[in-house]
Design a protein around this motif. Structure first.
Motif, mmCIF file in Angstrom:
data_model
loop_
_atom_site.group_PDB
_atom_site.id
_atom_site.type_symbol
_atom_site.label_atom_id
_atom_site.label_comp_id
_atom_site.label_asym_id
_atom_site.label_seq_id
_atom_site.Cartn_x
_atom_site.Cartn_y
_atom_site.Cartn_z
ATOM 1 N N ILE A 75 8.977 9.954 -8.262
ATOM 2 C CA ILE A 75 10.146 10.269 -7.450
ATOM 3 C C ILE A 75 11.092 9.081 -7.498
ATOM 4 O O ILE A 75 10.708 7.964 -7.145
ATOM 5 C CB ILE A 75 9.773 10.575 -5.990
ATOM 6 C CG1 ILE A 75 8.754 11.706 -5.926
ATOM 7 C CG2 ILE A 75 11.014 10.939 -5.179
ATOM 8 C CD1 ILE A 75 8.212 11.963 -4.529
ATOM 9 N N HIS A 76 12.313 9.307 -7.954
ATOM 10 C CA HIS A 76 13.306 8.250 -8.056
ATOM 11 C C HIS A 76 14.431 8.506 -7.059
ATOM 12 O O HIS A 76 14.799 9.655 -6.791
ATOM 13 C CB HIS A 76 13.881 8.181 -9.474
ATOM 14 C CG HIS A 76 12.835 7.972 -10.527
ATOM 15 N ND1 HIS A 76 12.137 6.795 -10.655
ATOM 16 C CD2 HIS A 76 12.352 8.807 -11.493
ATOM 17 C CE1 HIS A 76 11.278 6.901 -11.651
ATOM 18 N NE2 HIS A 76 11.379 8.108 -12.176
ATOM 19 N N VAL A 133 5.266 8.948 -5.890
ATOM 20 C CA VAL A 133 4.900 9.972 -6.858
ATOM 21 C C VAL A 133 4.283 11.143 -6.112
ATOM 22 O O VAL A 133 3.746 10.965 -5.011
ATOM 23 C CB VAL A 133 3.902 9.400 -7.904
ATOM 24 C CG1 VAL A 133 2.600 8.987 -7.238
ATOM 25 C CG2 VAL A 133 3.653 10.378 -9.031
ATOM 26 N N TYR A 134 4.408 12.330 -6.665
ATOM 27 C CA TYR A 134 3.746 13.492 -6.077
ATOM 28 C C TYR A 134 3.010 14.253 -7.169
ATOM 29 O O TYR A 134 3.282 14.098 -8.363
ATOM 30 C CB TYR A 134 4.743 14.398 -5.353
ATOM 31 C CG TYR A 134 5.591 15.268 -6.256
ATOM 32 C CD1 TYR A 134 5.241 16.590 -6.514
ATOM 33 C CD2 TYR A 134 6.750 14.770 -6.838
ATOM 34 C CE1 TYR A 134 6.024 17.396 -7.330
ATOM 35 C CE2 TYR A 134 7.537 15.561 -7.652
ATOM 36 C CZ TYR A 134 7.171 16.869 -7.902
ATOM 37 O OH TYR A 134 7.933 17.663 -8.715
ATOM 38 N N GLN A 194 0.823 -1.197 0.000
ATOM 39 C CA GLN A 194 0.000 0.000 0.000
ATOM 40 C C GLN A 194 0.865 1.258 0.000
ATOM 41 O O GLN A 194 2.104 1.195 0.043
ATOM 42 C CB GLN A 194 -0.950 -0.018 1.209
ATOM 43 C CG GLN A 194 -2.031 -1.078 1.111
ATOM 44 C CD GLN A 194 -3.009 -1.021 2.269
ATOM 45 O OE1 GLN A 194 -2.634 -1.124 3.434
ATOM 46 N NE2 GLN A 194 -4.293 -0.871 1.935
ATOM 47 N N TYR A 195 0.177 2.412 -0.023
ATOM 48 C CA TYR A 195 0.842 3.710 -0.085
ATOM 49 C C TYR A 195 0.264 4.636 0.991
ATOM 50 O O TYR A 195 -0.933 4.573 1.290
ATOM 51 C CB TYR A 195 0.647 4.365 -1.461
ATOM 52 C CG TYR A 195 1.439 3.708 -2.561
ATOM 53 C CD1 TYR A 195 2.577 4.311 -3.081
ATOM 54 C CD2 TYR A 195 1.054 2.470 -3.070
ATOM 55 C CE1 TYR A 195 3.311 3.705 -4.090
ATOM 56 C CE2 TYR A 195 1.780 1.854 -4.081
ATOM 57 C CZ TYR A 195 2.913 2.482 -4.582
ATOM 58 O OH TYR A 195 3.639 1.880 -5.569
ATOM 59 N N ILE A 196 1.127 5.488 1.535
ATOM 60 C CA ILE A 196 0.677 6.555 2.428
ATOM 61 C C ILE A 196 0.428 7.793 1.576
ATOM 62 O O ILE A 196 1.306 8.232 0.817
ATOM 63 C CB ILE A 196 1.710 6.880 3.521
ATOM 64 C CG1 ILE A 196 1.976 5.639 4.377
ATOM 65 C CG2 ILE A 196 1.234 8.042 4.378
ATOM 66 C CD1 ILE A 196 0.770 5.138 5.138
ATOM 67 N N TYR A 197 -0.774 8.331 1.688
ATOM 68 C CA TYR A 197 -1.152 9.544 0.959
ATOM 69 C C TYR A 197 -1.113 10.728 1.924
ATOM 70 O O TYR A 197 -1.667 10.659 3.025
ATOM 71 C CB TYR A 197 -2.562 9.385 0.396
ATOM 72 C CG TYR A 197 -3.173 10.669 -0.145
ATOM 73 C CD1 TYR A 197 -2.887 11.116 -1.427
ATOM 74 C CD2 TYR A 197 -4.039 11.430 0.646
ATOM 75 C CE1 TYR A 197 -3.443 12.284 -1.919
ATOM 76 C CE2 TYR A 197 -4.612 12.595 0.163
ATOM 77 C CZ TYR A 197 -4.314 13.021 -1.126
ATOM 78 O OH TYR A 197 -4.866 14.178 -1.607
ATOM 79 N N GLU A 219 0.445 16.848 -3.184
ATOM 80 C CA GLU A 219 -0.009 15.533 -2.753
ATOM 81 C C GLU A 219 1.120 14.527 -2.976
ATOM 82 O O GLU A 219 1.778 14.551 -4.006
ATOM 83 C CB GLU A 219 -1.242 15.105 -3.547
ATOM 84 C CG GLU A 219 -2.460 15.989 -3.329
ATOM 85 C CD GLU A 219 -3.546 15.693 -4.343
ATOM 86 O OE1 GLU A 219 -4.539 15.042 -3.980
ATOM 87 O OE2 GLU A 219 -3.364 16.132 -5.505
ATOM 88 N N ASP A 220 1.344 13.661 -1.989
ATOM 89 C CA ASP A 220 2.386 12.640 -2.069
ATOM 90 C C ASP A 220 1.787 11.256 -1.885
ATOM 91 O O ASP A 220 0.899 11.058 -1.043
ATOM 92 C CB ASP A 220 3.449 12.866 -0.994
ATOM 93 C CG ASP A 220 4.382 14.013 -1.324
ATOM 94 O OD1 ASP A 220 5.426 13.753 -1.944
ATOM 95 O OD2 ASP A 220 4.076 15.160 -0.963
#
Length: 323
Positions: free
Chosen positions: A168-169, A158-159, A117-120, A143-144
């Motif tokens: 974002i790398h 990604v943002y 999952q991802y943290i928004y 937004e991230d």
């Protein structure tokens, strides 16, 4: 020809954006020049990413100030936000407030968060800094989406800013203090003494900066821009009370103009104070801000350096997904 100060600053600042560096690197350098952090890089590059850079500061008076309002978006001409002086906070008040914050954290229902999952996080931060003196421009919303995979990865999420999505790398980085996933946070000790020592050990010092301030920033980075297990968050608040110089301030405001109580610490070496702002009624984390406490070529005492506001945090299943 560049001055020695300019040459030193050029050495410390990150490479230009076209090198595909995470925007968090540039936002972070505003933490003393616009203070924030994305924690998206490896420990080897940490001095340029997670922690504030150190700027040469002229000797100055030591008058202590506190921000009473922050309305950076009104200063479209780039002029500095000016702050009135106020009485200093107290260490006892900080211990009491942090204990209350820990109690509230234990009532949260966050998690668990899966590794896929991802943290928004949706936030606002001040923009535009003019070196010597530091000046604050308007606000920008961002937004991230941050991946929770604990394995070493170069995918830092990604943002979205100004309606544009940007990947974002980074160098392959495992979960840790430089990339604090929910799983890594859950693995931390929940004893405040043990946790305090753990964060100190994993915080890299910076030349010219008060190390206790660097530790304070490490705590603020963890508390401000992620989602964490309730027991870990409660322990972090109690551990933060052990940082020398931490005080409670009765009033502060985030970048969105929301007022609350604050946990603060002043770095006397840099002549700046950083605050964590919390809603007075709910004790919800609102945001952070930094401002000058001494007058130097970088600005007058009472000048806002940086402010942000956390507007929303959530857990989502994929990048670009909204809560």
């Amino acid at each position: 020809m560049n001055t020695p100060d300019q040459q030193e600053l050029a050495r410390l600042l990150p490479a230009p954006a076209e090198q595909d560096l995470p925007p968090g690197r540039h936002r972070h350098h505003k933490e003393l020049l616009l203070r924030t952090i994305d924690n998206d890089r490896s420990r080897a590059r940490r001095r340029l990413v997670r922690l504030p850079i150190v700027l040469p500061l002229a000797a100055a008076a030591t008058a202590t100030v506190v921000l009473v309002t922050v309305l950076p978006a009104t200063h479209k001409d780039g002029s500095s936000v000016r702050i009135e002086a106020a009485a200093p906070g107290t260490a006892h008040g900080a211990a009491v407030l942090l204990d209350r914050l820990a109690g509230v954290a234990l009532t949260a229902t966050t998690g668990p968060v899966r590794d896929n999952q991802y943290i928004y996080v949706r936030s606002k931060a001040t923009t535009t800094v003019h070196i010597k003196p530091v000046q604050v421009g308007g606000l920008k919303e961002r937004e991230d989406w941050r991946p929770q995979d604990p394995r070493p990865t170069g995918d830092a999420g990604v943002y979205r800013e100004d309606g544009r999505f940007v990947p974002i790398h980074s160098e392959p980085t495992p979960a840790g203090i430089d990339r604090p996933t929910y799983g890594w946070l859950a693995s931390l000790p929940t004893d405040p003494d043990a946790l305090y020592q753990r964060i100190r050990r994993e915080t890299s010092p910076i030349n010219g900066q008060d190390f206790d301030q660097t530790v304070f920033d490490s705590f603020g980075n963890l508390l401000g821009m992620t989602v964490m297990p309730p027991k870990t968050q409660a322990a972090l608040y109690k551990a933060a009370a052990k940082i020398p110089g931490v005080v409670e301030m009765p009033d502060g405001a985030d970048a969105d103009g929301r007022h609350g109580v604050a946990i603060a610490r002043e770095d006397h070496q840099l002549g700046e104070r950083t605050e964590w702002i919390f809603d007075k009624a709910t004790l919800t984390f609102l945001g952070r801000r930094a401002y000058r406490t001494t007058t130097s070529e970088w600005g007058k005492a009472g000048t806002l350096v940086w402010a942000n506001a956390i507007l929303e945090r959530a857990v989502v299943d994929r990048p670009r997904q909204l809560p």
